[in-house]
Motif scaffolding. Structure first.
Motif, PDB file in Angstrom:
ATOM      1  N   GLU A  97       0.866  -1.176   0.000  1.00 39.53           N
ATOM      2  CA  GLU A  97       0.000   0.000   0.000  1.00 39.53           C
ATOM      3  C   GLU A  97       0.901   1.224   0.000  1.00 39.53           C
ATOM      4  O   GLU A  97       1.737   1.388   0.895  1.00 39.53           O
ATOM      5  CB  GLU A  97      -0.879  -0.012   1.246  1.00 39.53           C
ATOM      6  CG  GLU A  97      -1.933   1.084   1.276  1.00 39.53           C
ATOM      7  CD  GLU A  97      -3.097   0.781   0.351  1.00 39.53           C
ATOM      8  OE1 GLU A  97      -3.470  -0.395   0.214  1.00 39.53           O
ATOM      9  OE2 GLU A  97      -3.609   1.752  -0.259  1.00 39.53           O
ATOM     10  N   MET A  98       0.722   2.064  -1.000  1.00 40.73           N
ATOM     11  CA  MET A  98       1.584   3.236  -1.155  1.00 40.73           C
ATOM     12  C   MET A  98       0.738   4.504  -1.076  1.00 40.73           C
ATOM     13  O   MET A  98      -0.170   4.692  -1.892  1.00 40.73           O
ATOM     14  CB  MET A  98       2.323   3.187  -2.497  1.00 40.73           C
ATOM     15  CG  MET A  98       3.112   1.907  -2.701  1.00 40.73           C
ATOM     16  SD  MET A  98       4.119   1.945  -4.193  1.00 40.73           S
ATOM     17  CE  MET A  98       2.852   2.030  -5.446  1.00 40.73           C
ATOM     18  N   ASN A  99       1.019   5.336  -0.090  1.00 38.32           N
ATOM     19  CA  ASN A  99       0.290   6.584   0.102  1.00 38.32           C
ATOM     20  C   ASN A  99       1.245   7.771   0.007  1.00 38.32           C
ATOM     21  O   ASN A  99       2.457   7.611   0.096  1.00 38.32           O
ATOM     22  CB  ASN A  99      -0.399   6.582   1.468  1.00 38.32           C
ATOM     23  CG  ASN A  99      -1.414   5.470   1.599  1.00 38.32           C
ATOM     24  OD1 ASN A  99      -2.237   5.266   0.716  1.00 38.32           O
ATOM     25  ND2 ASN A  99      -1.367   4.742   2.699  1.00 38.32           N
ATOM     26  N   SER A 100       0.666   8.944  -0.155  1.00 41.01           N
ATOM     27  CA  SER A 100       1.455  10.180  -0.244  1.00 41.01           C
ATOM     28  C   SER A 100       2.601  10.036  -1.239  1.00 41.01           C
ATOM     29  O   SER A 100       3.751  10.367  -0.948  1.00 41.01           O
ATOM     30  CB  SER A 100       1.999  10.553   1.149  1.00 41.01           C
ATOM     31  OG  SER A 100       0.949  10.713   2.070  1.00 41.01           O
ATOM     32  N   LEU A 101       2.269   9.532  -2.397  1.00 41.80           N
ATOM     33  CA  LEU A 101       3.303   9.251  -3.391  1.00 41.80           C
ATOM     34  C   LEU A 101       3.981  10.525  -3.875  1.00 41.80           C
ATOM     35  O   LEU A 101       3.356  11.588  -3.975  1.00 41.80           O
ATOM     36  CB  LEU A 101       2.689   8.493  -4.569  1.00 41.80           C
ATOM     37  CG  LEU A 101       2.440   7.008  -4.285  1.00 41.80           C
ATOM     38  CD1 LEU A 101       1.440   6.428  -5.265  1.00 41.80           C
ATOM     39  CD2 LEU A 101       3.750   6.242  -4.330  1.00 41.80           C
ATOM     40  N   LYS A 102       5.274  10.377  -4.154  1.00 43.16           N
ATOM     41  CA  LYS A 102       6.093  11.483  -4.624  1.00 43.16           C
ATOM     42  C   LYS A 102       6.674  11.134  -5.993  1.00 43.16           C
ATOM     43  O   LYS A 102       6.750   9.959  -6.358  1.00 43.16           O
ATOM     44  CB  LYS A 102       7.245  11.721  -3.648  1.00 43.16           C
ATOM     45  CG  LYS A 102       6.843  11.929  -2.211  1.00 43.16           C
ATOM     46  CD  LYS A 102       8.072  12.006  -1.325  1.00 43.16           C
ATOM     47  CE  LYS A 102       7.697  12.166   0.143  1.00 43.16           C
ATOM     48  NZ  LYS A 102       8.905  12.221   1.013  1.00 43.16           N
ATOM     49  N   ALA A 103       7.131  12.144  -6.695  1.00 42.66           N
ATOM     50  CA  ALA A 103       7.739  11.898  -7.998  1.00 42.66           C
ATOM     51  C   ALA A 103       8.933  10.943  -7.882  1.00 42.66           C
ATOM     52  O   ALA A 103       9.176  10.133  -8.772  1.00 42.66           O
ATOM     53  CB  ALA A 103       8.166  13.226  -8.623  1.00 42.66           C
TER      54      ALA A 103
END
Length: 120
Positions: free
Chosen positions: A82-88
């Motif tokens: 689960e990946m949240n607050s994804l960044k470039a």
């Protein structure tokens, strides 16, 4: 034939979320440590997260700690991220793996990867 197949990658805006899955077939991985690794364009493959075979211990790269959560369902032979607050900077091909240890060198089985692209 043993296979690990990742799914759930795609294009998402910065700040968004994605859930990756890794389905295993050909053998049971319930006694294996399982992990996620990633490789960004032009960079070396790096560790993301790992989970013990019964899911009681997890480790995360500092860059994803607090934003990503690794989990597993041994009954389904499936691993999740689960990946949240994804960044470039999270843009990469994400690989799942299974092995008897913690690091990439200890992984015996690898999937072919799923691409995650985070637009800024």
């Amino acid at each position: 034939q043993v296979q690990l197949v990742e799914s759930g990658g795609g294009l998402v805006q910065a700040g968004g979320s994605l859930r990756l899955s890794c389905a295993a077939s050909g053998r049971t991985f319930s006694s294996y440590t399982r992990g996620w690794f990633r490789q960004a364009p032009g960079k070396e493959r790096e560790f993301v997260a790992v989970i013990t075979w019964i899911g009681t211990m997890t480790r995360y790269a500092d860059s994803v700690k607090g934003r990503f959560t690794i989990s597993r369902d041994n009954a389904k032979n499936t691993l999740y991220l689960e990946m949240n607050s994804l960044k470039a900077d999270d843009t990469a091909v994400y690989f799942c793996a299974a092995g008897k240890g913690w690091g990439a060198d200890a992984m015996d089985y690898w999937g072919e990867g799923t691409l995650v692209t985070v637009s800024s």
